[in-house]
Design an enzyme around this catalytic site. Structure first.
Site, PDB file in Angstrom:
ATOM      1  N   CYS A 168       0.828  -1.206   0.000  1.00 25.19           N
ATOM      2  CA  CYS A 168       0.000   0.000   0.000  1.00 25.19           C
ATOM      3  C   CYS A 168       0.873   1.271   0.000  1.00 25.19           C
ATOM      4  CB  CYS A 168      -0.869  -0.031   1.259  1.00 25.19           C
ATOM      5  SG  CYS A 168      -1.953   1.367   1.422  1.00 25.19           S
ATOM      6  N   CYS A 174      -1.092   4.123  -6.408  1.00 23.43           N
ATOM      7  CA  CYS A 174      -1.991   3.461  -5.463  1.00 23.43           C
ATOM      8  C   CYS A 174      -2.191   2.068  -6.020  1.00 23.43           C
ATOM      9  CB  CYS A 174      -3.327   4.198  -5.377  1.00 23.43           C
ATOM     10  SG  CYS A 174      -4.598   3.268  -4.477  1.00 23.43           S
TER      11      CYS A 174
HETATM   12  N1  DGL Z   1      -3.923   0.682  -1.621  1.00 24.13           N
HETATM   13  C1  DGL Z   1      -3.708   1.985  -1.114  1.00 24.13           C
HETATM   14  C2  DGL Z   1      -2.527   2.655  -1.769  1.00 24.13           C
HETATM   15  O1  DGL Z   1      -1.735   2.017  -2.483  1.00 24.13           O
HETATM   16  C3  DGL Z   1      -4.851   2.938  -1.162  1.00 24.13           C
HETATM   17  C4  DGL Z   1      -6.225   2.473  -1.035  1.00 24.13           C
HETATM   18  C5  DGL Z   1      -6.910   3.022   0.185  1.00 24.13           C
HETATM   19  O2  DGL Z   1      -7.215   4.218   0.203  1.00 24.13           O
HETATM   20  O3  DGL Z   1      -7.070   2.238   1.084  1.00 24.13           O
HETATM   21  O4  DGL Z   1      -2.340   3.826  -1.566  1.00 24.13           O
END
Ligand code: DGL
Length: 279
Positions: A69, A202
């Site tokens: 993430c 993201c």
């Molecule tokens: N998967 C997260 C990222 O790479 C973002 C998604 C979320 O807001 O939870 O930033």
């Protein structure tokens, strides 16, 4: 066993590339879908939830965890590596590490290794304008523009927050609505700049990469964060045999709880059913 952590389904884009690059290694994936989205949460909440996810993965026997993430990486990773992890290592008496996906992405974007001086890079690399699409928290951190400019001041970085996109994917909203959202964010970005490369900063966004590609000017390359991370992990494991990454090709998928409506989009990306278990 290598752990892969994400706020939800997005990290599967990274997990997919890791399995492709390292098929023999054992992986356990943890998506914190119940608490997603992270990208609009206060940083302290992102930090607390990320530490809880790491504990869960350590409990599965992982000594090395990839925080896929972006939001968790830019908000929490430095503190985790410098403050939290040393204490956890001492308590457990085993080597443990947690790595993120920002470094490989910056390397891919700048064409420079993390420790490589711009001057040592030999011939000049062509300047460009890079667009970064990311969550509000990632954009607010300034991590991508700061780290890219440090190494390549000739590159212009323009950011675009996409506050609703990750949760729309998690909730399984209809594809046409997701396409419209992406078109709006790309439209907003294009009013600020004309990028010649793009970072989908993201993990969720590569799940809808086709909508970004269609909305961007034709042929603009997307820097592939999951593949950059997979390449970096392969080199990392070569240099760090102390982390037991397994050799049986085991896969485990854990989730703190998700909306079944999201599954068609996710499994379409994955190309198969995903045997998620409750974390
Ligand atoms: N998967 C997260 C990222 O790479 C973002 C998604 C979320 O807001 O939870 O930033």
């Amino acid at each position: 066993m290598i752990g892969v952590f994400d706020s939800g389904f997005g990290g599967l884009t990274v997990q997919h590339a890791l399995i492709e690059a390292l098929p023999q290694r054992d992986f356990v994936y943890l998506g914190d879908n119940r608490n997603t989205p992270y990208g609009t949460k206060p940083p302290i909440d992102v930090l607390t939830l990320t530490c809880a996810g790491l504990e869960r993965l350590f409990g599965e026997g992982c000594t090395l965890v990839i925080v896929a993430c972006n939001t968790a990486s830019v908000v929490a990773l430095r503190w985790i590596q410098q403050q939290w992890l040393p204490a956890r290592r001492r308590e457990d008496g085993v080597p443990r590490n947690v790595i993120g996906i920002v470094v490989p992405t910056i390397e891919a974007a700048t064409g420079l290794g993390w420790d490589e001086e711009p001057a040592a890079a030999g011939e000049a690399k062509p300047s460009s304008t890079i667009a970064v699409f990311a969550t509000p928290r990632t954009v607010e951190s300034g991590c991508y523009p700061i780290e890219i400019r440090k190494r390549r001041p000739d590159i212009t970085v323009v950011q675009q927050a996409c506050p609703e996109l990750a949760s729309a994917i998690e909730q399984g909203v209809p594809r046409d609505d997701i396409r419209t959202l992406v078109e709006e964010y790309v439209g907003e970005l294009r009013r600020k700049a004309t990028p010649d490369r793009v970072i989908l900063g993201c993990t969720h966004y590569p799940l809808v990469a086709e909508f970004f590609a269609a909305a961007l000017p034709r042929g603009v390359p997307i820097i592939h964060q999951p593949q950059a991370t997979a390449r970096a992990l392969r080199f990392y494991l070569d240099r760090h045999p102390e982390y037991d990454a397994g050799n049986a090709g085991q896969r485990m998928f854990l989730s703190t709880g998700f909306s079944a409506e999201a599954l068609p989009l996710i499994e379409r990306f994955w190309g198969d059913k995903l045997p998620f278990r409750q974390a």
